[in-house]
Design a protein around this motif. Sequence first.
Motif, PDB file in Angstrom:
ATOM      1  N   ALA A 115       0.872  -1.190   0.000  1.00 12.07           N
ATOM      2  CA  ALA A 115       0.000   0.000   0.000  1.00 12.07           C
ATOM      3  C   ALA A 115       0.899   1.228   0.000  1.00 12.07           C
ATOM      4  O   ALA A 115       1.144   1.827  -1.028  1.00 12.07           O
ATOM      5  CB  ALA A 115      -0.950  -0.022   1.176  1.00 12.07           C
ATOM      6  N   CYS A 116       1.484   1.563   1.164  1.00  7.72           N
ATOM      7  CA  CYS A 116       2.230   2.819   1.262  1.00  7.72           C
ATOM      8  C   CYS A 116       3.583   2.765   0.545  1.00  7.72           C
ATOM      9  O   CYS A 116       4.083   3.766   0.084  1.00  7.72           O
ATOM     10  CB  CYS A 116       2.454   3.169   2.724  1.00  7.72           C
ATOM     11  N   ARG A 117       4.195   1.617   0.496  1.00  6.60           N
ATOM     12  CA  ARG A 117       5.549   1.414  -0.056  1.00  6.60           C
ATOM     13  C   ARG A 117       6.592   2.275   0.657  1.00  6.60           C
ATOM     14  O   ARG A 117       7.642   2.597   0.101  1.00  6.60           O
ATOM     15  CB  ARG A 117       5.581   1.688  -1.562  1.00  6.60           C
ATOM     16  N   SER A 118       6.294   2.684   1.875  1.00 11.51           N
ATOM     17  CA  SER A 118       7.276   3.466   2.626  1.00 11.51           C
ATOM     18  C   SER A 118       7.385   2.970   4.067  1.00 11.51           C
ATOM     19  O   SER A 118       7.707   3.743   4.965  1.00 11.51           O
ATOM     20  CB  SER A 118       6.921   4.955   2.584  1.00 11.51           C
ATOM     21  N   GLY A 119       7.095   1.712   4.296  1.00  8.38           N
ATOM     22  CA  GLY A 119       7.355   1.108   5.602  1.00  8.38           C
ATOM     23  C   GLY A 119       6.331   1.374   6.675  1.00  8.38           C
ATOM     24  O   GLY A 119       6.496   0.929   7.811  1.00  8.38           O
ATOM     25  N   ALA A 120       5.250   2.083   6.350  1.00  5.97           N
ATOM     26  CA  ALA A 120       4.348   2.525   7.407  1.00  5.97           C
ATOM     27  C   ALA A 120       3.167   1.598   7.664  1.00  5.97           C
ATOM     28  O   ALA A 120       2.757   1.412   8.802  1.00  5.97           O
ATOM     29  CB  ALA A 120       3.832   3.918   7.077  1.00  5.97           C
ATOM     30  N   CYS A 121       2.603   0.992   6.624  1.00  9.52           N
ATOM     31  CA  CYS A 121       1.288   0.362   6.797  1.00  9.52           C
ATOM     32  C   CYS A 121       1.341  -1.109   7.198  1.00  9.52           C
ATOM     33  O   CYS A 121       0.391  -1.631   7.778  1.00  9.52           O
ATOM     34  CB  CYS A 121       0.469   0.511   5.526  1.00  9.52           C
ATOM     35  N   GLY A 122       2.402  -1.805   6.868  1.00  9.11           N
ATOM     36  CA  GLY A 122       2.513  -3.221   7.227  1.00  9.11           C
ATOM     37  C   GLY A 122       1.900  -4.180   6.215  1.00  9.11           C
ATOM     38  O   GLY A 122       1.898  -5.388   6.439  1.00  9.11           O
ATOM     39  N   PHE A 123       1.380  -3.682   5.110  1.00  7.80           N
ATOM     40  CA  PHE A 123       0.782  -4.579   4.111  1.00  7.80           C
ATOM     41  C   PHE A 123       1.791  -5.604   3.586  1.00  7.80           C
ATOM     42  O   PHE A 123       1.426  -6.710   3.228  1.00  7.80           O
ATOM     43  CB  PHE A 123       0.239  -3.754   2.926  1.00  7.80           C
ATOM     44  N   CYS A 124       3.065  -5.198   3.493  1.00 13.25           N
ATOM     45  CA  CYS A 124       4.070  -6.086   2.886  1.00 13.25           C
ATOM     46  C   CYS A 124       4.858  -6.852   3.952  1.00 13.25           C
ATOM     47  O   CYS A 124       5.958  -7.320   3.692  1.00 13.25           O
ATOM     48  CB  CYS A 124       5.025  -5.250   2.040  1.00 13.25           C
ATOM     49  N   ARG A 125       4.280  -6.976   5.161  1.00  5.51           N
ATOM     50  CA  ARG A 125       4.946  -7.650   6.287  1.00  5.51           C
ATOM     51  C   ARG A 125       5.427  -9.037   5.858  1.00  5.51           C
ATOM     52  O   ARG A 125       4.670  -9.828   5.313  1.00  5.51           O
ATOM     53  CB  ARG A 125       3.934  -7.759   7.423  1.00  5.51           C
ATOM     54  N   VAL A 162       9.874  -8.121   8.805  1.00  8.10           N
ATOM     55  CA  VAL A 162      10.274  -6.831   8.226  1.00  8.10           C
ATOM     56  C   VAL A 162       9.149  -6.349   7.319  1.00  8.10           C
ATOM     57  O   VAL A 162       8.284  -7.136   6.930  1.00  8.10           O
ATOM     58  CB  VAL A 162      11.574  -6.947   7.393  1.00  8.10           C
ATOM     59  N   HIS A 163       9.180  -5.063   7.015  1.00  2.04           N
ATOM     60  CA  HIS A 163       8.302  -4.545   5.968  1.00  2.04           C
ATOM     61  C   HIS A 163       9.145  -4.555   4.694  1.00  2.04           C
ATOM     62  O   HIS A 163      10.144  -3.828   4.594  1.00  2.04           O
ATOM     63  CB  HIS A 163       7.801  -3.146   6.320  1.00  2.04           C
ATOM     64  N   ALA A 164       8.743  -5.389   3.751  1.00  2.00           N
ATOM     65  CA  ALA A 164       9.615  -5.676   2.606  1.00  2.00           C
ATOM     66  C   ALA A 164       9.893  -4.448   1.746  1.00  2.00           C
ATOM     67  O   ALA A 164      10.895  -4.408   1.035  1.00  2.00           O
ATOM     68  CB  ALA A 164       8.995  -6.782   1.757  1.00  2.00           C
TER      69      ALA A 164
HETATM   70  S1  FES Z   1       3.648  -1.348   1.681  1.00  2.00           S
HETATM   71 FE1  FES Z   1       3.238  -0.325   3.541  1.00  2.00          FE
HETATM   72  S2  FES Z   1       4.781  -1.114   4.842  1.00  2.00           S
HETATM   73 FE2  FES Z   1       5.304  -1.931   2.906  1.00  2.00          FE
END
Ligand code: FES
Length: 394
Positions: free
Chosen positions: A339-349, A376-378
Motif C-alpha cells: 500500500a504505502c511502499r514506505s514502511g508505514a502500513c505493514g501490508f508487505c509484512r 520486516v516490511h519488505a
Molecule cells: S507497503 Fe506499507 S509497509 Fe510496505
Amino acid sequence: MKIKGFLQDVTGASRVTKARLGAFEAASAVPEATDPIADVVAQWHPKKFGVTVTAVRDASPTAKTIRFVRTDKEKLPFFYAGQFVVLDFKIGESVISRPYSISSAPFEAREDNGFFEITVRRSKGDGFIADYMNDSLKVGDTLTAMMGCGQFYYEPLRDAKHVVALAGGAGITPFASMAKEIAHGTLGCDLTILYGSVSADDIILKDELDALQSDKVHVVHVLSGDAPDWQGERGFLSAELIKKYAAPDTTYFICGPQAMYLYLQKELQKLGAPKRRIRFEVFGQAKDITQFNGYPQELKDKTFNLTVRRGIHEDVIPAKATESLVVALERAGIRIETACRSGACGFCRTKVLSGSVYICPENDGRRAADKDFGYVHACAAYPTSDLTIKIPIA
Ligand code: FES
C-alpha cells in the motif's frame, strides 16, 4: 446535585437494561442472515473496488489531475484530507500497486456523484507508471483502488491548531486536499503552505491553490531557480523562512522528495521543533537508500540470492543490495500486497527466515513484537546477505 445525578445515572442504567432484556426476548431465535455491522464496515471500508477515470486535466505543464468514480456507482469510502489511495496497474502478467495522495477533498467524495482525484507529475525518467498516468490514461479506463490509507492527516486532539505545510514538487497534493476541506468548513485548522518549486512552471495546482487563499489558508510559493521577474519568496524552505510563517505552537507537515525531507528535518531541528510536532509523508520507497544513516556502503554494488517461500512454492531470485525486497519480488513477477511502499502500513509484512537486511531507519514502521520475531516490511528492507523469506500468498 452530584448525588441526584448519580441516582439518575443508576436508574437510567436499569431502564436501559430492562429495554435490552425486552429486545432480547422479542428477538427471533433464528440468526440474522446477514451481519448489518459487517455490511456497514464493508460499505465504508471496502477492501478493493473498481474505479473509472471520468476526467483528466492539466495541473501544470508537467502534471495531470485525474478524476475517478467508483465503477459500481456505490459511495466512495470515507477518507481524511491528506490520506492516499493505492491503485493497482496490470502490466503484462504482473499487478503493480502504487500509492497516490488524494488531491481532492473528502467532502467531494461524499456528495452525490462523489469522486476523488489524484495529481501525478511526469517522472524525470525513473517512473514509468507516472509517465503512463500522464500520457496514456484516458477517460473510461478502469483500475482497482483501495482507500483511505495512511496517517498523514490533521488530528485536532494531537496537532496544534496552526499547521505549516512544507511541500516540494508533487508533495503539494495532500495539502491541496486539506486546503479544500478547510475552505469547505469541514476541517478546523489554519494552514500555511510553504511550497518549494524550482521555477514557476513547476508549480502544480497553482490556480486551485491561489483560489483557496483566505484567512485560514495561506499559500506561499518559494522558487529556488533563476526567475528574474519573480516577486515572491526565493531560495529553499530554510529555518529562517519557516520561522517567518510559523506560530509559537505549530505542527509541521512535510511532504516531498526524499532529499527535501532529510534537509527539512535539520532545518526544523534548528527551530527547536519537538518531534511530536513534525509529521511527514515520504512518497513511496527511498529513492537512494545509500544516503541513509548506517547503510553498509561496501555492499551497494552487490546482488544477493533471495529465496522466497509462499505456501508450497519456493523460488530463488536475484536481489540487489540497493533495491528493496518488494522491488526484487516485483521484478521477478512475484506478487506481494503493498500500500504505502514506505514502511508505514505493514501490508508487505514479511518473515525473514535466514540472512540479514538493512532497514531504512526513517521508514521503519514495524511494531516492537515484529522486530523481536524477525518480521520486516519488505518495502523498507534491503538485503545485506543471501536471504530466505516467507511471504503471504497474495
Ligand atoms: S507497503 Fe506499507 S509497509 Fe510496505
